[in-house]
Design a protein around this motif. Structure first.
Motif, PDB file in Angstrom:
ATOM      1  N   LYS A 178       0.818  -1.216   0.000  1.00 25.56           N
ATOM      2  CA  LYS A 178       0.000   0.000   0.000  1.00 25.56           C
ATOM      3  C   LYS A 178       0.850   1.263   0.000  1.00 25.56           C
ATOM      4  CE  LYS A 178      -3.831  -2.298   2.362  1.00 25.56           C
ATOM      5  NZ  LYS A 178      -4.692  -2.326   3.581  1.00 25.56           N
ATOM      6  N   THR A 179       2.015   1.197   0.629  1.00 25.35           N
ATOM      7  CA  THR A 179       2.885   2.372   0.715  1.00 25.35           C
ATOM      8  C   THR A 179       4.200   2.196  -0.042  1.00 25.35           C
ATOM      9  OG1 THR A 179       3.889   1.567   2.769  1.00 25.35           O
ATOM     10  CG2 THR A 179       1.925   2.964   2.976  1.00 25.35           C
ATOM     11  N   GLU A 181       6.764   0.407   0.790  1.00 25.48           N
ATOM     12  CA  GLU A 181       7.855   0.533   1.754  1.00 25.48           C
ATOM     13  C   GLU A 181       8.273  -0.845   2.264  1.00 25.48           C
ATOM     14  OE1 GLU A 181       7.056   4.808   3.962  1.00 25.48           O
ATOM     15  OE2 GLU A 181       5.915   3.050   4.612  1.00 25.48           O
ATOM     16  N   THR A 264       1.196  -1.741   7.544  1.00 25.77           N
ATOM     17  CA  THR A 264       0.595  -0.450   7.205  1.00 25.77           C
ATOM     18  C   THR A 264       0.385   0.400   8.452  1.00 25.77           C
ATOM     19  OG1 THR A 264      -0.530  -1.398   5.278  1.00 25.77           O
ATOM     20  CG2 THR A 264      -1.354   0.700   6.097  1.00 25.77           C
TER      21      THR A 264
END
Length: 426
Positions: A178-179, A181, A264
């Motif tokens: 989602k990010t 990362e 997350t």
């Protein structure tokens, strides 16, 4: 031990000597970029590494970010993975690999990897594998962590974290889609002073601290303490951006729990357990089979039952997917003295460990840290995987090979990543 290595550097030197008078041109450069990218995305990782080492033009094509992303998505879905073999016997730690997606001749050979930082961290454990990257932790002093792509030779030493004189550390490594990362988590259990606990068979660490590092950031962050006592095993169960462990029984939580950590929102949560009863014993392990969270439970007579959660976080979706009977591989019939210092995560009671489901539907199994076996659930048949150059003792880690890297590296380490030299022992 026979180690089968790929002599990429010598091959590249021969090409340079022959063609140094003018630029090299091949049919590959004449293809439309979309077609070339599609071709490269379908190659086994060993073939892609060979391709990258031929010349500068081909290396530029292989490390094109669009090719890397396409390759990672295709290899995750449509091909068999690599298996990294971590061996710390007899003395120095070594990494080997076998590429099950390669052609028949290559997949029967185990090749040794040359970690460029091995002199600085001679003893290590594999924390986890994610998107072609390995996270390795110093098992001697617990103060060094490296991110390493074994197929490019690229690596990065992570910032130091807070250490305690008397501690036990549970690691995790994963990617948050989602990010975009990558994160490394250290769950540290420690105690102040050197008090003894005569009634306990093992050392008790009453205090805890959760430390997390987002790759690209210079410092670790503290998330406070954790209420679960997690079993000290490397997390190989990354599902949908969440890492998973099983908790130890304790006074206020006597039953074992299946615990996740969401990359997350960085929160711990409990995941519904299967109705197998096995998690209340020590004889089990977590795995990812077919992209789903799975639990392998050891039963009587060395049988193995594998439960698969078809829909994540839905208790009713747990299914007993596989029942594997007892089996004795030929390689285990040879009596070998077990080394005194073998992995801290290894269990002498575990005979077999489920690694992954291969493209043909067979299950890849590891027996007693010594033998790889494939099991056909339809026919109920076992097949020993005889590989040239296999170390006598190893711990297998499923690894999706790629030329992936992290775009937060400083230029000096990007040069290391872009090097055309071979990542294998010359």
């Amino acid at each position: 031990m026979v180690i089968m290595d790929l002599d990429f550097e010598e091959h590249s030197k021969r090409r340079k000597t022959t063609h140094e008078d003018g630029p090299q041109t091949t049919g590959m450069e004449l293809l439309p970029r979309e077609i070339a990218r599609d071709i490269l995305s379908r190659l086994p990782i060993t073939s892609l590494v060979k391709f990258k080492c031929v010349c500068r033009a081909w290396r530029a094509m292989a490390v094109d970010p669009q090719v890397v992303n396409l390759y990672s998505s295709c290899s995750t879905q449509d091909t068999d993975p690599c298996v990294i073999l971590h061996s710390d016997f007899p003395i120095r730690n070594n990494l080997y690999f076998v590429d099950f997606a390669a052609d028949d001749e290559e997949k029967d050979k185990v090749k040794r990897l040359q970690a460029p930082f091995s002199s600085r961290m001679p003893e290590f454990e594999v924390v986890g594998s994610c998107n072609g990257l390995l996270c390795l932790a110093d098992s001697l002093y617990n103060d060094s962590l490296y991110i390493y792509n074994p197929f490019t030779g690229g690596y990065k030493e992570l910032p130091k974290s807070l250490q305690y004189p008397d501690q036990e550390v549970v690691f995790g490594f994963g990617f948050n889609p989602k990010t975009n990362e990558y994160k490394v988590i250290r769950i540290v259990y420690y105690r102040n002073g050197h008090g003894s606990y005569p009634r306990s068979r093992r050392v008790i660490y009453p205090l805890s601290q959760v430390q997390i590092l987002t790759l690209g950031c210079p410092v670790w962050r503290s998330l406070g303490k954790v209420s679960y006592r997690l079993v000290r095993r490397a997390s190989e169960t990354l599902v949908d951006g969440r890492l998973h462990w099983v908790s130890r029984p304790c006074r206020n939580k006597p039953a074992r729990r299946l615990v996740s950590f969401d990359l997350t929102d960085e929160q711990f949560r409990e995941v519904p357990k299967p109705d197998c009863g096995g998690l209340n014993r020590c004889d089990y392990h977590l795995a990812v089979l077919g992209g789903c969270l799975s639990v392998a439970v050891y039963c009587n007579y060395r049988r193995l039952e594998i439960w698969v959660m078809k829909e994540y976080n839905e208790k009713g979706s747990w299914v007993k997917e596989y029942k594997i009977g007892a089996y004795m591989p030929k390689g285990l019939k040879q009596n070998l003295d077990r080394p005194l210092k073998i992995w801290k995560n290894a269990s002498s009671r575990r005979v077999v460990r489920a690694l992954c489901v291969l493209k043909n539907g067979e299950i890849l199994l590891e027996y007693k840290n010594r033998v790889l076996v494939s099991y056909d659930p339809k026919k109920g048949k076992f097949k020993d995987i005889d590989l040239q150059g296999t170390p006598k003792w190893f711990q297998a880690v499923v690894h999706v090979g790629s030329l992936n890297w992290i775009d937060t590296l400083p230029p000096s380490e990007l040069r290391r990543h872009g090097s055309g030299s071979s990542p294998y022992v010359s």
